[in-house]
Design a protein around this motif. Structure first.
Motif, short mmCIF file in Angstrom:
data_model
loop_
_atom_site.label_atom_id
_atom_site.label_comp_id
_atom_site.label_asym_id
_atom_site.label_seq_id
_atom_site.Cartn_x
_atom_site.Cartn_y
_atom_site.Cartn_z
N ARG A 107 25.62 34.24 31.97
CA ARG A 107 26.46 34.42 33.16
C ARG A 107 27.92 34.12 32.90
N LEU A 108 28.20 33.13 32.08
CA LEU A 108 29.60 32.73 31.85
C LEU A 108 30.17 33.53 30.69
N ARG A 109 31.37 34.06 30.89
CA ARG A 109 32.00 34.90 29.86
C ARG A 109 32.38 34.12 28.62
N ASP A 110 32.72 32.84 28.82
CA ASP A 110 33.36 32.05 27.77
C ASP A 110 32.35 31.05 27.19
N ALA A 111 32.07 31.19 25.88
CA ALA A 111 31.07 30.33 25.25
C ALA A 111 31.48 28.86 25.29
N ARG A 215 26.83 22.61 37.75
CA ARG A 215 26.91 23.73 36.80
C ARG A 215 27.29 25.05 37.45
N HIS A 216 27.03 25.18 38.73
CA HIS A 216 27.36 26.44 39.38
C HIS A 216 28.84 26.57 39.73
N GLN A 217 29.57 25.46 39.68
CA GLN A 217 30.99 25.53 40.07
C GLN A 217 31.79 26.49 39.17
N PRO A 218 31.67 26.39 37.83
CA PRO A 218 32.42 27.34 36.99
C PRO A 218 31.97 28.78 37.18
N GLU A 219 30.71 28.97 37.51
CA GLU A 219 30.22 30.35 37.74
C GLU A 219 30.86 30.94 39.00
N ILE A 220 30.97 30.12 40.05
CA ILE A 220 31.64 30.59 41.27
C ILE A 220 33.11 30.88 40.95
N GLU A 221 33.74 29.97 40.21
CA GLU A 221 35.17 30.16 39.86
C GLU A 221 35.37 31.45 39.08
#
Ligand SMILES: NC(=O)c1ccc[n+]([C@@H]2O[C@H](COP(=O)([O-])OP(=O)(O)OC[C@H]3O[C@@H](n4cnc5c(N)ncnc54)[C@H](OP(=O)(O)O)[C@@H]3O)[C@@H](O)[C@H]2O)c1
Length: 345
Positions: A107-111, A215-221
């Motif tokens: 889900r997250l673009r940045d490793a 953990r969902h906070q960066p995904e929402i951002e």
């Protein structure tokens, strides 16, 4: 054409809900249940509600063998925890399957962000660029051609659907988004955990995790940054509700000058007029009205004194359906050119 589908990790909650959805899907057939369990598990024993609905051959789990799964299926749904999903994804893709991963692994673009948030190195970082974030209302065209879809998290789905159109229309500031969220207990998965036992949960209601560190906070951002074209800081505070399914989010935003409630509602109506699974409501939504549906219900208010107004947006969804397995089916429908609503309600 019938799409043949495999589930990897069928003994958990998302696996169970996907099994149920696939059993009643008019254009797809469940053909392979893959589990790490040894000896194999009969899903009808694991979930008695499946008795009489799975035939003998399908009901007993088979190994997570990419070649065998590819021989039996066109698409594999990964219903595994993060880290386990990326261990299996490369081989499943190489075997020719299209993959819908319900975990957070792609889900997250940045490793680097993944590594920080999930506290483990990303083992397949090169593929992050090719995975498509499976939120159909925002990324429908990319999902259609994807080999690998990263099915969004439950909380991020509701937050993105509620906030993205308001940011996109320039009606709220992108400087501060506060998401106050509550989820039913299935959101934590089926694995036994002492704090999730009935005596602990019954009559309880509490915030959990590190405040501002979920953990969902960066995904929402990440999704809101896509809508805003610049970083959007989010404060996300989850709570555990003693119900089995359902999420309600109450989201606080700062309006841009001159915004009124009619324009906020109008932004929702414009964004979602043709969306089969987003319903714009006059009154704040209720989880009871979305459970067992693939719908996300939204509403928005403007409140507070004229010199310091606040936008309050609301979103409700079933964490197991629009927040997980239903959205995964919606993505499968798009990937294989089926009616997007097939098998969903
Ligand atoms: N629950 C939700 O509301 C929700 C919503 C959105 C996304 N998700 C995500 O979806 C994924 C599945 O969630 P869930 O709620 O279904 O979890 P769950 O109920 O805990 O089920 C996890 C499944 O993964 C299997 N598994 C665990 N570790 C494994 C490993 N190392 N190798 C192979 N199989 C393994 C388990 O098999 P065993 O039976 O053998 O342990 C089980 O079938 C997670 O990544 C979760 O974050 C969940």
């Amino acid at each position: 054409m019938t799409i043949r589908a495999a589930i990897v990790g069928p003994t958990g909650y998302t696996g169970l809900f996907l099994t149920e959805l696939l059993l009643r899907h008019p254009g797809a057939a469940l053909t392979y249940l893959a589990s790490r369990r040894e000896p194999p598990v009969d899903l009808r024993d694991e979930f008695p509600r499946l008795h009489g609905r799975l035939d003998d051959e399908l009901a007993v789990s088979r190994p997570i063998d990419p070649q065998a799964i590819a021989a039996a299926a066109d698409v594999a749904f990964l219903c595994l925890p993060h880290k386990a999903a990326m261990e299996h994804t490369p081989a499943l893709l190489d075997a020719g399957l299209r993959v819908i991963d319900l975990s957070a692994d792609y889900r997250l673009r940045d490793a680097d962000v993944y590594e920080r948030v999930y506290d483990t190195p990303h083992e397949d970082a090169d593929r992050l660029g090719e995975a498509v974030y499976g939120l159909p209302e925002l990324f429908r065209d990319q999902i259609r051609g994807a080999q690998l879809v990263a099915n969004p998290g439950c909380y991020p789905t509701a937050a993105a659907l509620a906030v993205a159109p308001l940011i996109h229309a320039g009606l709220v500031s992108a400087d501060r988004v506060i998401v106050n969220a509550a989820s039913g207990v299935t959101g934590a998965g089926r694995k036994e955990k002492a704090h999730l036992h009935f005596p602990e949960q019954s009559q309880a209601y509490m915030a959990y995790g590190a405040i501002g560190g979920h953990r969902h906070q960066p995904e929402i951002e990440q999704t809101l940054e896509h809508a805003a074209g610049r970083p959007v800081p989010v404060l996300f505070v989850p709570h555990l509700l003693p119900i089995d399914r359902g999420i309600l989010e109450t989201i606080y935003l700062d309006p841009t000058p001159g915004v009124d409630e009619a324009r906020l509602m109008e932004a929702y109506h414009r964004a979602y007029a043709d969306e089969p699974f987003v319903r714009v409501k006059r009154d704040p939504p209720n989880v009871k009205h979305v459970v067992d549906t693939n719908c996300c219900d939204l509403s928005v208010r403007l409140t507070g004194p004229a010199d310091r107004p606040t936008v309050v947006a609301f979103a409700a969804e079933d964490n197991m359906i629009k927040g997980a397995s239903g959205q995964a089916i919606q993505n499968m429908n798009l990937m294989f050119g089926l009616d997007e609503t097939a098998g969903l309600r």
